[in-house]
Design a protein around this motif. Sequence first.
Motif, PDB file in Angstrom:
ATOM      1  N   LYS A   1      11.217   6.325  16.888  1.00 29.56           N
ATOM      2  CA  LYS A   1      10.777   7.346  15.940  1.00 29.56           C
ATOM      3  C   LYS A   1      10.276   8.563  16.700  1.00 29.56           C
ATOM      4  O   LYS A   1       9.499   8.443  17.639  1.00 29.56           O
ATOM      5  N   MET A   2      10.728   9.734  16.264  1.00 25.76           N
ATOM      6  CA  MET A   2      10.431  10.951  17.004  1.00 25.76           C
ATOM      7  C   MET A   2       9.346  11.805  16.356  1.00 25.76           C
ATOM      8  O   MET A   2       8.656  12.552  17.046  1.00 25.76           O
ATOM      9  N   TYR A   3       9.185  11.692  15.024  1.00 23.17           N
ATOM     10  CA  TYR A   3       8.316  12.660  14.350  1.00 23.17           C
ATOM     11  C   TYR A   3       6.846  12.477  14.673  1.00 23.17           C
ATOM     12  O   TYR A   3       6.064  13.415  14.542  1.00 23.17           O
ATOM     13  N   ASN A   4       6.429  11.268  15.098  1.00 21.77           N
ATOM     14  CA  ASN A   4       5.015  11.048  15.446  1.00 21.77           C
ATOM     15  C   ASN A   4       4.719  11.273  16.921  1.00 21.77           C
ATOM     16  O   ASN A   4       3.573  11.200  17.336  1.00 21.77           O
ATOM     17  N   ASP A   5       5.754  11.515  17.712  1.00 19.13           N
ATOM     18  CA  ASP A   5       5.601  11.621  19.166  1.00 19.13           C
ATOM     19  C   ASP A   5       5.441  13.083  19.575  1.00 19.13           C
ATOM     20  O   ASP A   5       6.372  13.880  19.410  1.00 19.13           O
ATOM     21  N   PRO A   6       4.271  13.473  20.112  1.00 17.79           N
ATOM     22  CA  PRO A   6       4.046  14.865  20.494  1.00 17.79           C
ATOM     23  C   PRO A   6       5.038  15.379  21.533  1.00 17.79           C
ATOM     24  O   PRO A   6       5.224  16.588  21.674  1.00 17.79           O
ATOM     25  N   SER A   7       5.670  14.471  22.279  1.00 16.03           N
ATOM     26  CA  SER A   7       6.620  14.908  23.303  1.00 16.03           C
ATOM     27  C   SER A   7       8.042  15.033  22.768  1.00 16.03           C
ATOM     28  O   SER A   7       8.926  15.552  23.457  1.00 16.03           O
ATOM     29  N   LEU A   8       8.285  14.581  21.520  1.00 16.70           N
ATOM     30  CA  LEU A   8       9.643  14.580  20.972  1.00 16.70           C
ATOM     31  C   LEU A   8       9.799  15.428  19.705  1.00 16.70           C
ATOM     32  O   LEU A   8      10.907  15.843  19.375  1.00 16.70           O
ATOM     33  N   ASN A   9       8.711  15.655  18.989  1.00 11.62           N
ATOM     34  CA  ASN A   9       8.760  16.468  17.777  1.00 11.62           C
ATOM     35  C   ASN A   9       8.584  17.940  18.167  1.00 11.62           C
ATOM     36  O   ASN A   9       7.528  18.333  18.672  1.00 11.62           O
TER      37      ASN A   9
ATOM     38  N   VAL B   1       0.842  -1.201   0.000  1.00 15.64           N
ATOM     39  CA  VAL B   1       0.000   0.000   0.000  1.00 15.64           C
ATOM     40  C   VAL B   1       0.876   1.250   0.000  1.00 15.64           C
ATOM     41  O   VAL B   1       0.638   2.196  -0.764  1.00 15.64           O
ATOM     42  N   GLN B   2       1.915   1.251   0.827  1.00 10.87           N
ATOM     43  CA  GLN B   2       2.782   2.432   0.894  1.00 10.87           C
ATOM     44  C   GLN B   2       3.506   2.659  -0.431  1.00 10.87           C
ATOM     45  O   GLN B   2       3.705   3.811  -0.844  1.00 10.87           O
ATOM     46  N   TRP B   3       3.891   1.593  -1.112  1.00 10.84           N
ATOM     47  CA  TRP B   3       4.529   1.725  -2.421  1.00 10.84           C
ATOM     48  C   TRP B   3       3.643   2.548  -3.349  1.00 10.84           C
ATOM     49  O   TRP B   3       4.105   3.457  -4.045  1.00 10.84           O
ATOM     50  N   HIS B   4       2.343   2.231  -3.344  1.00 13.79           N
ATOM     51  CA  HIS B   4       1.420   2.925  -4.240  1.00 13.79           C
ATOM     52  C   HIS B   4       1.071   4.320  -3.745  1.00 13.79           C
ATOM     53  O   HIS B   4       0.832   5.222  -4.555  1.00 13.79           O
ATOM     54  N   LEU B   5       1.086   4.521  -2.439  1.00 13.36           N
ATOM     55  CA  LEU B   5       0.912   5.880  -1.918  1.00 13.36           C
ATOM     56  C   LEU B   5       2.066   6.771  -2.368  1.00 13.36           C
ATOM     57  O   LEU B   5       1.869   7.948  -2.709  1.00 13.36           O
TER      58      LEU B   5
ATOM     59  N   ARG C   1       0.465  12.236   5.440  1.00 13.26           N
ATOM     60  CA  ARG C   1       0.192  11.797   6.817  1.00 13.26           C
ATOM     61  C   ARG C   1      -0.137  10.309   6.866  1.00 13.26           C
ATOM     62  O   ARG C   1       0.197   9.630   7.837  1.00 13.26           O
ATOM     63  N   TRP C   2      -0.758   9.814   5.819  1.00 14.25           N
ATOM     64  CA  TRP C   2      -1.013   8.379   5.717  1.00 14.25           C
ATOM     65  C   TRP C   2       0.313   7.619   5.640  1.00 14.25           C
ATOM     66  O   TRP C   2       0.503   6.600   6.303  1.00 14.25           O
ATOM     67  N   ILE C   3       1.249   8.139   4.848  1.00 13.74           N
ATOM     68  CA  ILE C   3       2.569   7.518   4.729  1.00 13.74           C
ATOM     69  C   ILE C   3       3.287   7.520   6.072  1.00 13.74           C
ATOM     70  O   ILE C   3       3.941   6.539   6.446  1.00 13.74           O
TER      71      ILE C   3
ATOM     72  N   ILE D   1      -1.299  16.662  -8.337  1.00 12.79           N
ATOM     73  CA  ILE D   1      -2.090  16.291  -7.173  1.00 12.79           C
ATOM     74  C   ILE D   1      -2.556  17.526  -6.412  1.00 12.79           C
ATOM     75  O   ILE D   1      -1.828  18.528  -6.296  1.00 12.79           O
ATOM     76  N   ASP D   2      -3.777  17.462  -5.912  1.00 15.12           N
ATOM     77  CA  ASP D   2      -4.316  18.545  -5.095  1.00 15.12           C
ATOM     78  C   ASP D   2      -3.506  18.635  -3.797  1.00 15.12           C
ATOM     79  O   ASP D   2      -3.247  17.610  -3.152  1.00 15.12           O
ATOM     80  N   PRO D   3      -3.053  19.840  -3.397  1.00 15.69           N
ATOM     81  CA  PRO D   3      -2.220  19.976  -2.195  1.00 15.69           C
ATOM     82  C   PRO D   3      -2.871  19.409  -0.933  1.00 15.69           C
ATOM     83  O   PRO D   3      -2.178  18.839  -0.080  1.00 15.69           O
ATOM     84  N   VAL D   4      -4.167  19.561  -0.802  1.00 17.67           N
ATOM     85  CA  VAL D   4      -4.862  19.028   0.371  1.00 17.67           C
ATOM     86  C   VAL D   4      -4.790  17.504   0.370  1.00 17.67           C
ATOM     87  O   VAL D   4      -4.535  16.869   1.398  1.00 17.67           O
ATOM     88  N   GLU D   5      -4.993  16.926  -0.814  1.00 16.46           N
ATOM     89  CA  GLU D   5      -4.908  15.467  -0.948  1.00 16.46           C
ATOM     90  C   GLU D   5      -3.474  14.986  -0.689  1.00 16.46           C
ATOM     91  O   GLU D   5      -3.255  13.946  -0.064  1.00 16.46           O
ATOM     92  N   ALA D   6      -2.503  15.770  -1.156  1.00 15.47           N
ATOM     93  CA  ALA D   6      -1.091  15.412  -0.953  1.00 15.47           C
ATOM     94  C   ALA D   6      -0.753  15.369   0.538  1.00 15.47           C
ATOM     95  O   ALA D   6      -0.048  14.466   0.999  1.00 15.47           O
ATOM     96  N   LEU D   7      -1.261  16.347   1.292  1.00 15.79           N
ATOM     97  CA  LEU D   7      -1.006  16.371   2.738  1.00 15.79           C
ATOM     98  C   LEU D   7      -1.666  15.169   3.414  1.00 15.79           C
ATOM     99  O   LEU D   7      -1.067  14.538   4.299  1.00 15.79           O
ATOM    100  N   LYS D   8      -2.862  14.833   2.972  1.00 14.59           N
ATOM    101  CA  LYS D   8      -3.566  13.670   3.507  1.00 14.59           C
ATOM    102  C   LYS D   8      -2.761  12.393   3.255  1.00 14.59           C
ATOM    103  O   LYS D   8      -2.599  11.557   4.159  1.00 14.59           O
ATOM    104  N   ILE D   9      -2.220  12.259   2.040  1.00 17.11           N
ATOM    105  CA  ILE D   9      -1.420  11.085   1.684  1.00 17.11           C
ATOM    106  C   ILE D   9      -0.118  11.063   2.480  1.00 17.11           C
ATOM    107  O   ILE D   9       0.321  10.007   2.958  1.00 17.11           O
TER     108      ILE D   9
END
Length: 201
Positions: free
Chosen positions: A185-193, A49-53, A72-74, A62-70
């Motif tokens: 991983k730090m980027y998803n952690d509200p206390s570390l990013n 799935v990530q390969w295709h994302l 965050r999905w990645i 690509i629409d910028p809003v859709e790109a941001l959604k993708i």
Amino acid sequence: MFTTVCQQVFSKSITDYHVKDDVYTHLQNPYEKASIEHLLYAKNWIDTVQWHLEDIIRDPNIDPVEALKIKRWIDRSNQERTDMVEYIDSYFLEQYKGVTPAANATINTESPAWAVDRLSILALKIYHMEEEAQRSDATAAHRAACQQKLEVLLTQRADLCGAIEALLADIAAGTKYMKVYKQMKMYNDPSLNPVLYAGNK
């Protein structure tokens, strides 16, 4: 051999995904939940799935809003991929818990599951390079170049499978041992990013 099982499961996952070829397709894991095949299938499905994302987000229109959604999905997918690797390493730890490492046993540069992670990605590269090598609407030069790349990928897969089997044999014999570090991983952690915790002040 373990890597033969990996290849069979990865091939099934990739083939199953491409029935609909849609990133929104719901995962239907065909293997028993307690089995290593279940973990391998789930791992490769995430990768597929990530390969295709990653393909979708590179669309220049690509629409910028859709790109941001993708994007965050990645990000979520990367975390799920890491979690799945740790589950697979837990399987190996359980498998070899009765082995006492030799006094001169050494540690590998990566755990078995991270090597399996590379094998999963390689399965996707091979599948898609084979598609390109057989594309009827591409030039003969394109197909020939992709066929050469495919042959390199197949050699790489054979080498990686050999290395994984050798590592597992060494762990079973006690000449190598496993040490698994939980990924920090730090980027998803509200206390570390810093961007996230700055917004919470």
